[in-house]
Structure formats: C-alpha cells, structure tokens
Design a protein around this motif. Sequence first.
Motif, PDB file in Angstrom:
ATOM      1  N   GLY A  97      29.268  66.074  -2.270  1.00 29.91           N
ATOM      2  CA  GLY A  97      30.602  65.956  -1.690  1.00 29.91           C
ATOM      3  C   GLY A  97      31.167  64.561  -1.866  1.00 29.91           C
ATOM      4  N   TYR A  98      32.350  64.327  -1.275  1.00 28.83           N
ATOM      5  CA  TYR A  98      32.977  63.001  -1.316  1.00 28.83           C
ATOM      6  C   TYR A  98      32.052  61.969  -0.673  1.00 28.83           C
ATOM      7  N   LYS A  99      31.983  60.777  -1.252  1.00 29.24           N
ATOM      8  CA  LYS A  99      31.033  59.755  -0.782  1.00 29.24           C
ATOM      9  C   LYS A  99      31.249  59.366   0.679  1.00 29.24           C
ATOM     10  N   GLU A 100      32.474  59.046   1.078  1.00 26.71           N
ATOM     11  CA  GLU A 100      32.729  58.585   2.440  1.00 26.71           C
ATOM     12  C   GLU A 100      32.325  59.640   3.465  1.00 26.71           C
ATOM     13  N   ARG A 101      32.668  60.877   3.179  1.00 29.82           N
ATOM     14  CA  ARG A 101      32.361  61.954   4.122  1.00 29.82           C
ATOM     15  C   ARG A 101      30.868  62.277   4.139  1.00 29.82           C
ATOM     16  N   MET A 102      30.219  62.140   2.981  1.00 25.66           N
ATOM     17  CA  MET A 102      28.772  62.358   2.938  1.00 25.66           C
ATOM     18  C   MET A 102      28.046  61.260   3.717  1.00 25.66           C
ATOM     19  N   ASP A 103      28.532  60.013   3.623  1.00 31.52           N
ATOM     20  CA  ASP A 103      27.928  58.907   4.385  1.00 31.52           C
ATOM     21  C   ASP A 103      28.002  59.192   5.890  1.00 31.52           C
ATOM     22  N   GLU A 104      29.150  59.686   6.346  1.00 30.39           N
ATOM     23  CA  GLU A 104      29.318  60.044   7.766  1.00 30.39           C
ATOM     24  C   GLU A 104      28.383  61.187   8.145  1.00 30.39           C
ATOM     25  N   PHE A 105      28.256  62.140   7.236  1.00 27.78           N
ATOM     26  CA  PHE A 105      27.384  63.302   7.455  1.00 27.78           C
ATOM     27  C   PHE A 105      25.933  62.861   7.663  1.00 27.78           C
ATOM     28  N   TYR A 106      25.457  61.938   6.832  1.00 29.22           N
ATOM     29  CA  TYR A 106      24.079  61.456   6.957  1.00 29.22           C
ATOM     30  C   TYR A 106      23.896  60.611   8.218  1.00 29.22           C
ATOM     31  N   GLU A 107      24.922  59.823   8.569  1.00 37.44           N
ATOM     32  CA  GLU A 107      24.844  59.013   9.791  1.00 37.44           C
ATOM     33  C   GLU A 107      24.728  59.905  11.021  1.00 37.44           C
TER      34      GLU A 107
END
Length: 292
Positions: free
Chosen positions: A171-181
């Motif tokens: 997915g989109y990087k920014e949203r994936m980063d939030e997902f992992y956080e």
Amino acid sequence: MSSDRLNLREEYQKRQIQEILDQLDKDLVGLVPVKTRLKEVAALLLVHRLRKSLGLTSSNPNLHMSFTGSPGTGKTTVALKMADVLFRLGYIRKGHLVTVTRDDLVGQYIGHTAPKTKEVLKRAMGGVLFIDEAYYLYKPDNERDYGSEAIEILLQVMENQRDDLVIIFAGYKERMDEFYESNPGLSSRVANHIDFPDYSPEELLIIAKQMVEEQQYRLTDESANVLLDYIKIRKEYPHFANARSVRNAIDRARMRQANRMFNAGNKVLTKADLVTIQPEDILKSRLFTGQD
C-alpha cells in the motif's frame, strides 16, 4: 566439488535465479532500488540454503514483506517474481501468488471474518499471499469493525506456519507506516521492507511505448512528445497511478483514433492508418482541452 565446498555462482545458475531477475529487468522499466533489493534477498536465501546443506545451524530467515509505494509501480509484478524466487530456492512448496484486499478477508457480521480469512489462507498455503491496501484491515475508529480479527488470525499464521506461507502487505508508504505503528505485533513479523519509487515521466513514456507496441499500435515521434507532455501534466493531478494511468490514457487515445477514422467517412484506410496513434488522438484529452 568436495562435500565442504560449494560454488555460489554455480548454485545461483542451477536454481535459475538470474533468469528470473533478468526477466524482471525486461518486464519492468526503472525501479533500480527494488530490483537491487530483490537480488539481495535472493542472495541471502541462497546462502542460507547452502549453509544448511553444510550442516551450519541458523534459523530460517523471516520472509514476510512490506511493499510500499503508489499504485501502478509494479508491486504485484515483483510479488509474482518473488514467489518464483522463493519456489526455486525451496522456501515455498507451490510458488503461486494469491492477491486479496480487505473485502476478501473481513466479514460483515459476527462469526463471518474467521471463515473468510481462513479460506484465503488455505488457498495461499505453499505460496505467497499479497494483501493490497493492507491498512484497510485496521479501523481503530470503528469498534464494530472485524478487521482486527483478521489481523489476529494472520499474526498466528505468520508465526506458526511461516515455513509454508509468505505474506506481503502492500500500500501507500505513509498509510502503511501508520498501520505498522498501530500493530506492533505485525510490524515485528515483517522483516523485509521494500519501497517502490514513482516513475519519472521519461520512464512512463518508455512504458507507454511498450504498451502500444504490445497492442500492435505505434506512436509517431510527435505523438510521443505530446504523450510525454500529457504525462507531466497528469502527474500533478490527484489519483495519479503511474503505469496504470498511462494505460488508461492509451486506451482513451485508441478510442479517439477509432472515432477519428470512423468519422472519416468513405476514406480508404491503410494498415498505417489502423496502427498509428496521431498527436490529435492525445491532444483531445480533457487535460489539454479542459473538457471530455
């Protein structure tokens, strides 16, 4: 070759890994960082396999991955090649790729999610499960959402059956980063993070020419220049999807070309007429005209 000596290059060729990487290079324009990372992963896996054959102890590498980037940057194509590499190196039994989104995993009522998720996992076993726009699995603002149940099942499988299934979240990087956080248990189980850069306009023009050629059309030099201008403008608009947007533009240009010839009345058409996309077929786009 003695029992305690192995030729790494020979093993690499025997497993036909270079063949896969060469094909990937041919299939995908640009993406040098992605191709380099894929080669590094392949090398690590091959060395691990050779160490094991010599009786050297080491735990199996964590193969779950994260592919981040905009739509149309080749994530699914690379996932297919990764499945092939893992299969040829003996890390998965079948080498197939199962692509899903939230709707394939999450149910709409109590008791619906677990069977859906488990059915998908059953289909994917022995191969690679590619979950596109994975962040949609998690909706913290909705207490009645069942995505967290799907995540819990995925976590169990990622830990307990990692020798028989590789999961790629995309997915989109920014949203994936939030997902992992928001899901530290998930983040700790994903070892390989690969970011897919956007294509440059020049790279997208090369991709466009390949698409046109595959469909047995051709661009004139002037058409190619106009298409490059189109790509530069379109990149600044919302919802730009790289190669996907370029494909859509070509499809619309073909439609305008067909209409142009249809409206030519009784004119006798040549093969050149039928295969050539003229500048006007692109210039009639709403990006240039302000309408359509």
